[in-house]
Scaffold this motif. Structure first.
Motif, mmCIF file in Angstrom:
data_model
loop_
_atom_site.group_PDB
_atom_site.id
_atom_site.type_symbol
_atom_site.label_atom_id
_atom_site.label_comp_id
_atom_site.label_asym_id
_atom_site.label_seq_id
_atom_site.Cartn_x
_atom_site.Cartn_y
_atom_site.Cartn_z
ATOM 1 N N ASP A 22 0.666 -1.230 0.162
ATOM 2 C CA ASP A 22 0.370 0.024 -0.292
ATOM 3 C C ASP A 22 0.958 1.080 0.146
ATOM 4 O O ASP A 22 2.252 0.986 0.331
ATOM 5 N N VAL A 23 0.141 2.282 -0.214
ATOM 6 C CA VAL A 23 1.194 3.361 -0.447
ATOM 7 C C VAL A 23 0.761 4.413 1.220
ATOM 8 O O VAL A 23 0.073 4.422 1.763
ATOM 9 N N ILE A 24 2.594 4.456 1.518
ATOM 10 C CA ILE A 24 2.504 4.571 3.357
ATOM 11 C C ILE A 24 3.264 5.830 2.383
ATOM 12 O O ILE A 24 4.384 5.790 2.025
ATOM 13 N N THR A 25 2.943 7.210 3.807
ATOM 14 C CA THR A 25 3.860 8.268 3.815
ATOM 15 C C THR A 25 3.619 8.122 4.799
ATOM 16 O O THR A 25 3.158 9.250 5.869
ATOM 17 N N PRO A 26 5.116 8.025 6.028
ATOM 18 C CA PRO A 26 5.613 8.421 7.765
ATOM 19 C C PRO A 26 6.087 10.007 6.843
ATOM 20 O O PRO A 26 5.773 10.391 6.458
ATOM 21 N N SER A 27 6.078 10.181 7.999
ATOM 22 C CA SER A 27 6.564 11.586 8.970
ATOM 23 C C SER A 27 8.063 11.481 7.694
ATOM 24 O O SER A 27 8.555 11.025 7.778
ATOM 25 N N VAL B 132 10.007 19.215 2.282
ATOM 26 C CA VAL B 132 10.521 19.999 0.744
ATOM 27 C C VAL B 132 9.525 21.147 1.312
ATOM 28 O O VAL B 132 9.506 21.585 0.442
ATOM 29 N N GLY B 133 9.539 21.153 2.560
ATOM 30 C CA GLY B 133 8.492 22.085 2.628
ATOM 31 C C GLY B 133 6.412 22.573 2.576
ATOM 32 O O GLY B 133 6.132 21.433 1.775
ATOM 33 N N SER B 134 6.282 23.606 2.375
ATOM 34 C CA SER B 134 4.275 23.456 2.071
ATOM 35 C C SER B 134 3.805 22.920 2.737
ATOM 36 O O SER B 134 2.866 22.028 1.881
ATOM 37 N N LYS B 135 4.240 21.586 3.047
ATOM 38 C CA LYS B 135 3.277 21.295 3.911
ATOM 39 C C LYS B 135 2.947 19.443 2.964
ATOM 40 O O LYS B 135 2.627 19.060 3.268
ATOM 41 N N TRP B 136 4.618 19.560 2.339
ATOM 42 C CA TRP B 136 4.161 18.360 1.508
ATOM 43 C C TRP B 136 5.737 17.457 1.246
ATOM 44 O O TRP B 136 7.168 17.825 1.897
ATOM 45 N N ASN C 202 16.020 24.848 -5.191
ATOM 46 C CA ASN C 202 15.792 24.982 -4.123
ATOM 47 C C ASN C 202 14.177 23.873 -4.262
ATOM 48 O O ASN C 202 13.602 24.491 -5.021
ATOM 49 N N PRO C 203 13.932 23.225 -3.451
ATOM 50 C CA PRO C 203 12.494 22.071 -3.634
ATOM 51 C C PRO C 203 11.685 22.195 -3.250
ATOM 52 O O PRO C 203 10.612 22.460 -3.538
ATOM 53 N N ASN C 204 11.822 23.400 -1.976
ATOM 54 C CA ASN C 204 10.288 24.889 -1.613
ATOM 55 C C ASN C 204 10.901 26.019 -2.440
ATOM 56 O O ASN C 204 10.874 27.037 -2.019
ATOM 57 N N ARG C 205 10.750 26.270 -3.692
ATOM 58 C CA ARG C 205 10.146 27.359 -4.174
ATOM 59 C C ARG C 205 9.429 28.759 -4.109
ATOM 60 O O ARG C 205 8.667 28.179 -3.236
#
Length: 409
Positions: free
Chosen positions: A3-8, A39-43, A184-187
């Motif tokens: 399953d798709v799991i997005t941990p902390s 990478v910021g911006s809540k993602w 920069n990932p969080n542009r």
């Protein structure tokens, strides 16, 4: 598939870690090859740290390099449409294309970057380096980034592309604006605006340059690109402008960092610098080790064309993954004593220039410039040493380079 799991989310992209990311990379290696990174911006984004998996994903046809539009995702949704032209222009760069477009364009551009074509530039590069080093006095203090590493690559790539000297400083600023956005990932909106303005300015310049070269062909790379044709295939006008800009950016930004990172590393390892001075034949291996040890490009990205299992983790179609090249180049499963700088390292299969079909087309030019510039600095200024406090790394996570490098020559 699982399953798709997005941990902390784990933290990698902070100013503190930027100054020395390698302890964090070592920790990630201990914990596994794949991590979900903030990478910021809540993602967050799934990121690969191991050499084997980075290489595999870079070569996997199920992973797309068409990611220019993904760079806007960190911007507020209400503002993203303002930068559709930025996304479109970057999407014309070779590195952001997939086959068959990438295959066609790469085949055409390869003619300008053959081994013979690059080696023919050696006298030109040696002359440029000599011209810049001659006025420098032993014992004087300079900023090696501003006064040399920044200038040499721009001078070389500008000569190849027919950019007049009076525009060099402006084009360095354009290159940095693009680097701040891409690296920069969080542009931010401000970074996107500056990058878009830079691309529009550079496009305007190359529109005029291409028109002039069509009337009066020269010996520069623009004239060569205009003439390139294979099996009836030619570069379109927009492709021509875009590749000129991409070559200007890559020819400046990454080579600047190769030279700056290389000299900083050698100044921290004076015994190695002395060995290189006494045995200049090892310069090729030395530059390869610099590329591994302080990689100018720290990560690249891919977008999944289909659901995939990466390092045992199910990742859905359309998601991005980062290949952490700087971490892969310190992977203990690939390199013995990866955190040790070793000028004579054998089997140095680093990923500084990527892997697979998107392996950097200008790698031979960057290597040649790095070899000539670094060897000349080491040989002509044997007493060079660091001056002032520990230098700071620039705030571009994807492109690792120093803000300044104060030295006493």
């Amino acid at each position: 598939m699982s399953d798709v799991i997005t941990p902390s989310r784990k933290v990698v992209f902070t100013e503190e870690i930027l100054q020395d990311p390698y302890p964090t990379y070592a920790l990630m290696h201990q914990q596994g090859p794949l991590h979900y990174i903030d990478v910021g911006s809540k993602w967050g984004v799934w990121s690969i740290f191991s050499h084997a998996e980075c290489s595999s994903v870079a070569k996997d046809p199920r992973c797309s390099a068409k990611r220019a539009h993904q760079m806007l995702l960190s911007l507020p949704l209400s503002r993203q449409s303002e930068f559709s032209e930025l996304s479109r222009m970057l999407g014309l760069w070779l590195i952001f294309m997939d086959p068959p477009e990438h295959t066609r364009l790469r085949k055409l551009l390869n003619k300008g970057f053959s081994t013979a074509a690059i080696e023919s530039l050696r006298p030109q590069i040696e002359t440029a380096v000599d011209r810049m080093l001659k006025p420098l006095q032993h014992g004087s203090e300079i900023d090696l980034i501003r006064d040399f590493a920044n200038s040499i690559p721009m001078r070389i790539i500008s000569e190849l592309l027919g950019v007049p000297q009076e525009l060099h400083d402006q084009f360095v600023d354009c290159s940095r604006a693009i680097a701040l956005f891409r690296g920069n990932p969080n542009r931010t909106v401000e970074q996107a605006r500056a990058a878009q303005d830079a691309l529009l300015a550079l496009t305007g310049f190359f529109q005029k340059t291409v028109a002039e070269r069509r009337r009066n062909k020269g010996n520069d790379l623009v004239s060569l690109l205009i003439d390139i044709e294979e099996e009836g295939e030619v570069l379109t006008e927009e492709e021509l402008y875009a590749q000129c800009i991409a070559l200007l950016f890559a020819g400046h930004e990454t080579t600047r960092n190769l030279i700056g990172n290389g000299m900083y590393t050698l100044l921290q390892h004076p015994k190695d610098a002395a060995e290189l001075r006494d045995d200049p034949e090892i310069i090729r291996g030395a530059v390869e080790e610099i590329l591994r040890y302080e990689s100018p490009v720290q990560f690249t990205a891919r977008v999944l064309k289909e659901d995939m299992e990466v390092c045992g983790q199910h990742i859905p179609k359309g998601w991005s993954i980062l290949c952490m090249l700087g971490a892969a180049n310190r992977d203990p499963k690939q390199f013995q004593q990866p955190n040790q700088f070793n000028l004579k390292r054998l089997n140095n299969q680093h990923l500084a220039f990527g892997a697979g079909a998107h392996f950097c087309i200008g790698n031979q030019l960057a290597r040649l410039e790095g070899q000539i510039a670094i060897l000349n600095l080491v040989q002509r200024f044997p007493g060079m040493k660091l001056a002032g406090q520990r230098p700071e790394w620039a705030s571009t996570f994807g492109f690792r380079g120093l803000k300044a490098l104060p030295v006493t020559m």
